[in-house]
Scaffold this motif. Structure first.
Motif, PDB file in Angstrom:
ATOM      1  N   ILE A  35       4.207   3.319  -4.215  1.00  0.00           N
ATOM      2  CA  ILE A  35       5.106   2.998  -3.109  1.00  0.00           C
ATOM      3  C   ILE A  35       6.351   3.877  -3.055  1.00  0.00           C
ATOM      4  N   THR A  36       6.586   4.700  -4.075  1.00  0.00           N
ATOM      5  CA  THR A  36       7.768   5.568  -4.034  1.00  0.00           C
ATOM      6  C   THR A  36       7.425   7.008  -3.658  1.00  0.00           C
ATOM      7  N   THR A  37       6.170   7.274  -3.354  1.00  0.00           N
ATOM      8  CA  THR A  37       5.730   8.650  -3.083  1.00  0.00           C
ATOM      9  C   THR A  37       6.506   9.304  -1.955  1.00  0.00           C
ATOM     10  N   VAL A  38       6.780   8.547  -0.881  1.00  0.00           N
ATOM     11  CA  VAL A  38       7.445   9.136   0.290  1.00  0.00           C
ATOM     12  C   VAL A  38       8.940   8.836   0.316  1.00  0.00           C
ATOM     13  N   LEU A  39       9.483   8.294  -0.768  1.00  0.00           N
ATOM     14  CA  LEU A  39      10.891   7.910  -0.790  1.00  0.00           C
ATOM     15  C   LEU A  39      11.751   9.003  -1.413  1.00  0.00           C
ATOM     16  N   ASP A  40      13.000   9.116  -0.907  1.00  0.00           N
ATOM     17  CA  ASP A  40      13.947  10.022  -1.550  1.00  0.00           C
ATOM     18  C   ASP A  40      14.550   9.320  -2.766  1.00  0.00           C
ATOM     19  N   ALA A  41      15.416  10.020  -3.478  1.00  0.00           N
ATOM     20  CA  ALA A  41      15.961   9.492  -4.728  1.00  0.00           C
ATOM     21  C   ALA A  41      16.759   8.204  -4.517  1.00  0.00           C
ATOM     22  N   VAL A  42      17.546   8.155  -3.441  1.00  0.00           N
ATOM     23  CA  VAL A  42      18.357   6.959  -3.180  1.00  0.00           C
ATOM     24  C   VAL A  42      17.467   5.762  -2.872  1.00  0.00           C
ATOM     25  N   SER A  43      16.471   5.952  -2.013  1.00  0.00           N
ATOM     26  CA  SER A  43      15.568   4.863  -1.644  1.00  0.00           C
ATOM     27  C   SER A  43      14.742   4.406  -2.837  1.00  0.00           C
ATOM     28  N   THR A  44      14.314   5.347  -3.674  1.00  0.00           N
ATOM     29  CA  THR A  44      13.564   4.997  -4.881  1.00  0.00           C
ATOM     30  C   THR A  44      14.415   4.127  -5.791  1.00  0.00           C
ATOM     31  N   HIS A  45      15.703   4.473  -5.920  1.00  0.00           N
ATOM     32  CA  HIS A  45      16.605   3.670  -6.745  1.00  0.00           C
ATOM     33  C   HIS A  45      16.723   2.247  -6.196  1.00  0.00           C
ATOM     34  N   LEU A  46      16.844   2.102  -4.889  1.00  0.00           N
ATOM     35  CA  LEU A  46      16.969   0.779  -4.278  1.00  0.00           C
ATOM     36  C   LEU A  46      15.700  -0.048  -4.489  1.00  0.00           C
ATOM     37  N   TRP A  56       0.821  -1.199   0.000  1.00  0.00           N
ATOM     38  CA  TRP A  56       0.000   0.000   0.000  1.00  0.00           C
ATOM     39  C   TRP A  56       0.862   1.259   0.000  1.00  0.00           C
ATOM     40  N   GLN A  57       0.226   2.364  -0.322  1.00  0.00           N
ATOM     41  CA  GLN A  57       0.893   3.659  -0.217  1.00  0.00           C
ATOM     42  C   GLN A  57       1.082   4.035   1.250  1.00  0.00           C
ATOM     43  N   GLU A  58       0.088   3.750   2.075  1.00  0.00           N
ATOM     44  CA  GLU A  58       0.173   4.011   3.508  1.00  0.00           C
ATOM     45  C   GLU A  58       0.141   2.664   4.228  1.00  0.00           C
ATOM     46  N   VAL A  59       1.275   2.250   4.801  1.00  0.00           N
ATOM     47  CA  VAL A  59       1.407   0.878   5.310  1.00  0.00           C
ATOM     48  C   VAL A  59       1.461   0.783   6.828  1.00  0.00           C
ATOM     49  N   ARG A  60       1.498   1.905   7.524  1.00  0.00           N
ATOM     50  CA  ARG A  60       1.740   1.870   8.972  1.00  0.00           C
ATOM     51  C   ARG A  60       0.735   0.999   9.716  1.00  0.00           C
ATOM     52  N   ASN A  61      -0.528   1.065   9.329  1.00  0.00           N
ATOM     53  CA  ASN A  61      -1.556   0.302  10.041  1.00  0.00           C
ATOM     54  C   ASN A  61      -1.485  -1.195   9.782  1.00  0.00           C
ATOM     55  N   SER A  62      -0.647  -1.607   8.835  1.00  0.00           N
ATOM     56  CA  SER A  62      -0.537  -3.041   8.551  1.00  0.00           C
ATOM     57  C   SER A  62       0.533  -3.727   9.393  1.00  0.00           C
ATOM     58  N   PHE A  63       1.165  -2.969  10.304  1.00  0.00           N
ATOM     59  CA  PHE A  63       2.190  -3.545  11.173  1.00  0.00           C
ATOM     60  C   PHE A  63       1.709  -3.602  12.618  1.00  0.00           C
ATOM     61  N   ASP A  64       2.183  -4.611  13.315  1.00  0.00           N
ATOM     62  CA  ASP A  64       1.870  -4.824  14.726  1.00  0.00           C
ATOM     63  C   ASP A  64       2.957  -4.150  15.568  1.00  0.00           C
ATOM     64  N   ASP A  65       2.582  -3.181  16.367  1.00  0.00           N
ATOM     65  CA  ASP A  65       3.576  -2.452  17.168  1.00  0.00           C
ATOM     66  C   ASP A  65       4.103  -3.256  18.350  1.00  0.00           C
ATOM     67  N   ARG A  66       3.599  -4.475  18.547  1.00  0.00           N
ATOM     68  CA  ARG A  66       4.093  -5.307  19.644  1.00  0.00           C
ATOM     69  C   ARG A  66       5.271  -6.178  19.213  1.00  0.00           C
ATOM     70  N   ARG A  67       5.594  -6.169  17.923  1.00  0.00           N
ATOM     71  CA  ARG A  67       6.702  -6.978  17.405  1.00  0.00           C
ATOM     72  C   ARG A  67       7.619  -6.108  16.562  1.00  0.00           C
ATOM     73  N   THR A  68       8.889  -6.476  16.531  1.00  0.00           N
ATOM     74  CA  THR A  68       9.820  -5.713  15.696  1.00  0.00           C
ATOM     75  C   THR A  68       9.462  -5.909  14.232  1.00  0.00           C
ATOM     76  N   VAL A  69       9.849  -4.946  13.426  1.00  0.00           N
ATOM     77  CA  VAL A  69       9.499  -5.030  12.010  1.00  0.00           C
ATOM     78  C   VAL A  69      10.213  -6.198  11.324  1.00  0.00           C
ATOM     79  N   LEU A  70      11.470  -6.471  11.685  1.00  0.00           N
ATOM     80  CA  LEU A  70      12.177  -7.590  11.074  1.00  0.00           C
ATOM     81  C   LEU A  70      11.498  -8.912  11.425  1.00  0.00           C
TER      82      LEU A  70
END
Length: 255
Positions: free
Chosen positions: A163-174, A80-94
């Motif tokens: 998915i690249t809307t909030v990314l800088d140029a380096v992150s977009t390249h990656l 999604w473009q906005e993904v924050r709500n799809s993560f559980d804050d009780r667990r690490t992202v990795l």
């Protein structure tokens, strides 16, 4: 790999609630189809439909999400473009990224963790990010984490919604490098929704232009962008040069 034909979708009952009108879109195996259009043209509604509301997956109707098989859930991954709500804050992202491969691919936890770390590094995320929770990450960092989670499922179809809307140029390249790598090493089909036409031309094979819920132009990406036939496409190209965001317009010539 994924196809919708003559798709009409509503946000509420009745003709006035109709958002998509008789839309046909196809994402071939190993290919990348881009979907572009002005703000409010129905791109995200179409992407949601393709993720499971109306289409068929490998010839079988996709049931409601809670009744889908693991194969169907793994098969179509949506970032999604906005993904924050799809993560559980009780667990690490990795931990959440690695868990995708455990649940959907049956990997052991150590192997899933190893693959997650490799993908993590290619997307420019550091070891410091591994122990963090979603709430402590920036929007751009979390967007790359969400992409890693989807890629680790090894999907048949990957839907990338702005998915690249909030990314800088380096992150977009990656991110785009990882999408290119995915296409070179697998038969995953990609639906790329974006407003950056330079990225669209570089990443995609085919292009679908949407305006007010209707496909106004489609074809090979380079051909469409080089010789646009629809007013919407021409407006998008002009907006790219001016650095502005186009809004929906009425196209008498395309009806």
């Amino acid at each position: 790999m994924l196809e919708a034909r003559n798709l009409t979708a509503w946000l509420r009952p009745g003709r006035r609630g109709e958002v998509l009108h008789d839309v046909t879109v196809r994402v071939p195996e190993g290919g990348c189809t881009a979907l572009v259009g002005p703000s409010g043209s129905g791109k995200t509604v179409l992407a949601r439909c393709l993720a499971g509301l109306h289409e068929r997956y490998r010839g079988e109707p996709l049931p409601a999400l809670r009744r889908r098989t693991t194969r169907q859930i793994r098969g179509v991954q949506y970032v999604w473009q906005e993904v924050r709500n799809s993560f559980d804050d009780r667990r690490t992202v990795l931990e959440q990224v690695a868990r995708t491969a455990v649940r959907l691919r049956g990997l052991t936890t150590p192997e899933a963790d190893r693959q997650a770390r490799q993908l993590w590094e290619r997307l420019g995320l550091t070891s410091e990010h591994r122990a963090r929770y979603a709430a402590s990450l920036s929007g751009g960092e979390l967007q790359r984490v969400a992409l890693a989670r989807a890629l680790l499922a090894e999907p048949d179809v990957l839907i990338c919604d702005e998915i690249t809307t909030v990314l800088d140029a380096v992150s977009t390249h990656l991110v785009t490098a990882e999408i290119t790598r995915l296409r070179e090493q697998s038969d995953t089909a990609v639906l790329w929704i974006g407003h950056d036409l330079e990225l669209v031309e570089r990443l995609s094979d085919d292009l679908v232009v949407l305006n007010t819920g209707t496909v106004v132009e489609s074809g090979g990406s380079r051909t469409v962008l080089a010789s646009p036939a629809a007013d919407t496409t021409r407006l998008l190209l002009r907006s790219r040069h001016l650095g502005t965001a186009p809004t929906p317009l009425t196209e008498q010539s395309d009806q």
